[in-house]
Write an enzyme that holds these catalytic residues in place. Sequence first.
Site, mmCIF file in Angstrom:
data_model
loop_
_atom_site.group_PDB
_atom_site.id
_atom_site.type_symbol
_atom_site.label_atom_id
_atom_site.label_comp_id
_atom_site.label_asym_id
_atom_site.label_seq_id
_atom_site.Cartn_x
_atom_site.Cartn_y
_atom_site.Cartn_z
ATOM 1 N N LYS A 162 1.349 -0.458 -0.897
ATOM 2 C CA LYS A 162 2.575 -1.004 -1.891
ATOM 3 C C LYS A 162 3.755 -0.273 -1.938
ATOM 4 C CE LYS A 162 -0.213 -2.038 -5.286
ATOM 5 N NZ LYS A 162 -1.426 -1.750 -4.419
ATOM 6 N N ASP B 32 -4.576 0.039 -2.712
ATOM 7 C CA ASP B 32 -4.129 1.027 -1.814
ATOM 8 C C ASP B 32 -3.739 0.221 -0.671
ATOM 9 O OD1 ASP B 32 -5.426 2.651 -3.405
ATOM 10 O OD2 ASP B 32 -7.266 2.313 -2.926
ATOM 11 N N GLN C 90 -2.636 -1.728 -8.156
ATOM 12 C CA GLN C 90 -4.217 -2.293 -7.728
ATOM 13 C C GLN C 90 -3.914 -3.214 -6.708
ATOM 14 O OE1 GLN C 90 -3.922 -1.589 -11.447
ATOM 15 N NE2 GLN C 90 -4.054 0.506 -10.775
ATOM 16 N N GLY D 18 -1.982 4.845 -7.479
ATOM 17 C CA GLY D 18 -1.242 6.010 -6.731
ATOM 18 C C GLY D 18 -0.266 5.355 -5.557
ATOM 19 N N HIS D 19 0.865 5.464 -5.778
ATOM 20 C CA HIS D 19 1.641 4.887 -4.601
ATOM 21 C C HIS D 19 2.473 5.860 -4.068
ATOM 22 C CE1 HIS D 19 2.023 0.866 -7.245
ATOM 23 N NE2 HIS D 19 0.585 1.191 -6.595
#
Length: 430
Positions: free
Chosen positions: A16, A13, A223, A40-41
């Site tokens: 990225k 988080d 991650q 989750g990007h």
Amino acid sequence: MTLQVIVGAQWGDEGKGRIVDWFAAQANFSARFNGGDNAGHTVTVGKRIFKLHLIPSGIIHPQIVAILGNGMVINPATLFEEMDILRQAGISVSPERLRISFAAHLITPAHQALDKALEVARGRGNLGTTGRGIGPAYTDKASRRGLRLADMLAVDFCERIGNHVTEANRSLRMLGAAELEPGPVCEQFGEFARRLKPHIADTALELHAALQTGKTVLAEGAQGTLLDIDFGTYPFVTSSSTTAPGALTGLGLGLDAAREARVIGVVKAFQTRVGSGPFPTEVFEALALRLRGSGENPWDEYGTTTGRARRVGWLDGVLLKYAVRINGLRELAVTKLDILSGLENLRLCTAYRHDGKVLTDLPFGPAELEAFEPVYEDLPGWSEDVSALREWGQLPAAARNYLDRIARLAGVPVRLVSVGPEREQVVVHS
Ligand code: IMP
């Protein structure tokens, strides 16, 4: 040949997605090498916010070919949802643009059920997983009984899926969890296979050819370093190699690709973590709320995948120095600097106190951090809003001082600073 590797230097988080988006403007390939839809990007382009879990964030740029590498575990149901969202936004997800390694592993409903049942069985000692079936899918891979994308091309795929569900049911029964009917899973995955076939490829060969012909490949880590299966806060980690060397094995590239690689670590200007595990610089109450945000804004500190409130704290320089070493980071991209505006005083953890000694390196990696007490350095904050600034020299002196101190602790320069969620809210430090 140009390989650029972007990895999280903390517990995930770090932002990225938006940094990948920035680099992807100049790249040809955007390739995910680890994890699955636990990630989750988020990328914000004008009024549109893309929350991608599986497909590399670079796909938003029209010239990019997106690769899901062999190091990944893929839930086709999530993949199709994401493909639909992108299609609706006018972004092509044709088989020419979205390539999936034949050697990536599948996540099935049985893996998801096992993930949840195992967490329940762990009780108070749970890992706080995302419940996406990541651990069980990688367990099957390591046990050499996993289902790969290549299995989708086999005539007896339905039988293989059926055997997998029957096998998983044995474990679910032992855990006291509900079992699954193999029939509907076979049917669903048969349809997934039909639709995915044109995307399945030897992506390692394609990336090798791309690098040989001078193309730019952007490897996108999911991650963060401290969640790496080998180098993270074990056992409170994910099940894949999240660090930069994982880009090679997770994409099928040899060491020659790494020789001139640009390795960028993404670091949030403070520290966050979702799920269980040690977090020495964690803060609570009013300060935690201030750093986390109320949840009203999409960039507040609530999980993109699970919606869980993230734990927050001061930036940990000892762990950052460790991340630089383990990844071979050459530069840093610092995100969310804007969130610190208005804080009178900032703290940076520069060492730990343990057994009466002051340590600037971890004796046995970050696994047993509970017993370590952070040693803080206090730095002055700044009151100015930095979100409209685009040049290093415009940043308040205290902000530059904070970033310089981070770079000195890390031993590598800060090259990029994000000052807001929008694509162009970036300060480049030449
Ligand atoms: P899993 O990857 O779902 O097995 O979860 C293992 C640990 O990694 C849990 O603490 C999760 O909260 C954490 N985790 C997994 N993916 C992410 C991510 O993308 N960002 C932050 N934490 C994550």
